[in-house]
Design an enzyme around this catalytic site. Structure first.
Site, PDB file in Angstrom:
ATOM      1  CB  SER A 186       8.453   6.048  10.567  1.00 15.33           C
ATOM      2  OG  SER A 186       7.796   5.606  11.874  1.00 15.33           O
ATOM      3  CB  CYS A 200       5.631  -5.170   9.272  1.00 15.40           C
ATOM      4  SG  CYS A 200       6.830  -4.359  10.393  1.00 15.40           S
ATOM      5  CB  CYS A 206       3.304  -2.685  16.592  1.00 18.68           C
ATOM      6  SG  CYS A 206       5.066  -2.223  16.576  1.00 18.68           S
ATOM      7  CD  GLU A 243      -2.545  -0.940   2.671  1.00 14.43           C
ATOM      8  OE1 GLU A 243      -2.825   0.128   3.089  1.00 14.43           O
ATOM      9  OE2 GLU A 243      -2.740  -1.925   3.128  1.00 14.43           O
ATOM     10  CB  SER A 261       7.184   3.911  16.359  1.00 17.32           C
ATOM     11  OG  SER A 261       7.079   4.080  14.959  1.00 17.32           O
ATOM     12  CG  LEU A 262       9.274   6.946  22.969  1.00 18.43           C
ATOM     13  CD1 LEU A 262      10.455   6.035  22.589  1.00 18.43           C
ATOM     14  CD2 LEU A 262       9.550   8.239  23.222  1.00 18.43           C
ATOM     15  CB  CYS A 303       0.609  -2.325  13.504  1.00 20.01           C
ATOM     16  SG  CYS A 303       1.064  -1.698  11.705  1.00 20.01           S
ATOM     17  CB  CYS A 359      -0.040   0.866   8.944  1.00 18.02           C
ATOM     18  SG  CYS A 359       0.497   2.441   9.553  1.00 18.02           S
ATOM     19  CB  CYS A 407       2.457   7.329   3.475  1.00 18.47           C
ATOM     20  SG  CYS A 407       2.687   6.111   4.620  1.00 18.47           S
TER      21      CYS A 407
HETATM   22  N1  SAH Z   1       7.817   0.142  11.237  1.00 20.29           N
HETATM   23  C1  SAH Z   1       7.918   1.582  11.214  1.00 20.29           C
HETATM   24  C2  SAH Z   1       7.151   2.232  10.043  1.00 20.29           C
HETATM   25  C3  SAH Z   1       5.752   1.952   9.647  1.00 20.29           C
HETATM   26  S1  SAH Z   1       4.485   2.551  10.823  1.00 20.29           S
HETATM   27  C4  SAH Z   1       7.660   2.059  12.579  1.00 20.29           C
HETATM   28  O1  SAH Z   1       7.133   1.477  13.382  1.00 20.29           O
HETATM   29  O2  SAH Z   1       7.698   3.349  12.785  1.00 20.29           O
HETATM   30  C5  SAH Z   1       4.371   4.000  10.766  1.00 20.29           C
HETATM   31  C6  SAH Z   1       3.638   4.591  12.054  1.00 20.29           C
HETATM   32  O3  SAH Z   1       2.273   4.189  12.193  1.00 20.29           O
HETATM   33  C7  SAH Z   1       4.469   4.250  13.360  1.00 20.29           C
HETATM   34  O4  SAH Z   1       4.803   5.148  14.150  1.00 20.29           O
HETATM   35  C8  SAH Z   1       3.430   3.077  13.843  1.00 20.29           C
HETATM   36  O5  SAH Z   1       3.400   3.034  15.231  1.00 20.29           O
HETATM   37  C9  SAH Z   1       2.011   3.781  13.460  1.00 20.29           C
HETATM   38  N2  SAH Z   1       0.963   3.094  13.482  1.00 20.29           N
HETATM   39  C10 SAH Z   1       0.751   1.683  12.990  1.00 20.29           C
HETATM   40  N3  SAH Z   1      -0.699   1.367  13.186  1.00 20.29           N
HETATM   41  C11 SAH Z   1      -1.209   2.439  13.741  1.00 20.29           C
HETATM   42  C12 SAH Z   1      -2.584   2.517  14.280  1.00 20.29           C
HETATM   43  N4  SAH Z   1      -3.594   1.604  14.075  1.00 20.29           N
HETATM   44  N5  SAH Z   1      -2.974   3.672  14.821  1.00 20.29           N
HETATM   45  C13 SAH Z   1      -2.090   4.830  14.710  1.00 20.29           C
HETATM   46  N6  SAH Z   1      -0.752   4.628  14.346  1.00 20.29           N
HETATM   47  C14 SAH Z   1      -0.241   3.321  13.794  1.00 20.29           C
END
Ligand code: SAH
Length: 345
Positions: free
Chosen positions: A189, A109, A113, A89, A212-213, A116, A331, A102
């Protein structure tokens, strides 16, 4: 197949030489590649040369399989198809100051997380540099001559888990003689792969690093992100300080607010304490709920309170604009909905 859009100008010129052609021909091919023209359309090459080249090389290995335009804000979500029929995507957002794409760096992945959608089936494979550049070419083709100005590597995938290909892509896309995108307009990111963050700081590719903290302490972070078991927040923040020092750029901390998990005022205070004195900006994202996950966004009032608390503690913070809510902007949602119901063609 050779992916010409994943090669640097020097590599393209060298490659075209292997067909017995001079550097001049290589430069012509480079112009076609940057313009997104397939080999068959390279009209200033002889027919024989075109035929020979098309047996071995493509200029863009990505196709737009479907696109969805948001009726609310004009955001376009692309479902891209790769040559092995995997789907990825991309999201094209149009702001006053230009178009931002983006893009994805992996099919799926591996980071796991909890909130996600991209990670639900793991990582199928890494994308090649040509497949990353191909997403830019596809988006540009949908813009009627306008340029994609900015890139965010925030689609599916963990960019630093596909390190070599991502670094190569960044070199290709920023090369002045080729795609010539500004390194200042690119954000990468990461979920915080600390060792790779140190490597990346040494690449002389000073893009904006977003981290992504999502939590003010390791205990909460572990509930949301498996990577927190490998690296502590202290280690992640040290790697950020190193990146800031090496690149002179501020780092963006991404913080997705999840109802009842990381959205309390105490969390805001703890976060402010940890980030004090760091050259960073906090991006607050109310969670985009994913049907497969039982996690929710806080109420708007709670989001506001969290943000105000950070500001009161002198932490630079904004709430990220949510775009494309009506087209499954979050995402991995679109790809999953297509994989789950493959009859939507
Ligand atoms: N793997 C990388 C980049 C891809 S995700 C990363 O972890 O940063 C891009 C951003 O979207 C990250 O900050 C991720 O934590 C956030 N993200 C993923 N799913 C999400 C959701 N359902 N709601 C809000 N942010 C989300």
């Amino acid at each position: 197949m050779i992916e010409l859009d994943g090669m640097t100008p020097d590599e393209i010129i060298e490659y075209i030489k292997s067909f017995g052609q001079g550097a001049y021909r290589g430069k012509q091919v480079l112009d076609w590649v940057v313009g997104g023209t397939p080999v068959e359309g390279m009209t200033n090459l002889s027919k024989t040369m075109r035929e020979e080249l098309s047996q071995k090389a493509v200029t863009n290995p990505v196709r737009i399989r479907q696109s969805f335009k948001s009726a609310i804000d004009g955001t376009v979500k692309f479902l891209f198809e790769l040559n092995d029929l995997n789907l990825i995507e991309g999201v094209l957002m149009s702001y006053k100051y230009g178009h931002t794409l983006c893009l994805s760096t992996q099919v799926g992945c591996n980071m796991g997380c909890a909130f996600c959608a991209s990670t639900l089936n793991g990582c199928v494979r890494n994308l090649t540099p040509g497949e990353m550049a191909g997403q830019v070419l596809c988006a540009a083709s949908a813009l009627n001559g306008e340029r994609v100005k900015n890139l965010v590597l925030m689609g599916s995938g963990e960019p630093l888990d596909n390190y070599d290909n991502v670094v190569k892509f960044l070199r290709v896309i920023t090369d002045e003689r080729g795609f010539n995108m500004s390194v200042r307009g690119i954000s990468l990111s990461t979920c915080g792969l600390v060792d790779r963050m140190y490597d990346f700081a040494g690449e002389k590719l000073p893009v904006t690093l977003s981290v992504s903290l999502h939590a003010p302490n390791d205990e909460i972070r572990k509930k949301l992100m498996p990577i927190a078991r490998r690296y502590s927040i202290d280690q992640v923040l040290d790697a950020c300080r190193n990146y800031i020092e090496k690149t002179k750029r501020r780092v963006v901390m991404e913080y997705a607010l999840v109802d009842g998990i990381n959205d309390s005022i105490e969390c805001a205070d703890e976060l402010a304490g940890r980030l004090r004195g760091m050259q960073c900006h906090v991006n607050i994202i109310p969670l985009n709920p994913v049907p497969e996950r039982n996690l929710n966004a806080p109420t708007p009032a709670r989001v506001r309170a969290f943000l105000e608390r950070l500001e009161k503690r002198h932490i630079s913070a904004t709430r990220r604009r949510e775009m494309g809510d009506d087209i499954q902007g979050a995402c991995g949602q679109l790809r999953r909905s297509v994989i789950e119901c493959p009859t939507t063609d």
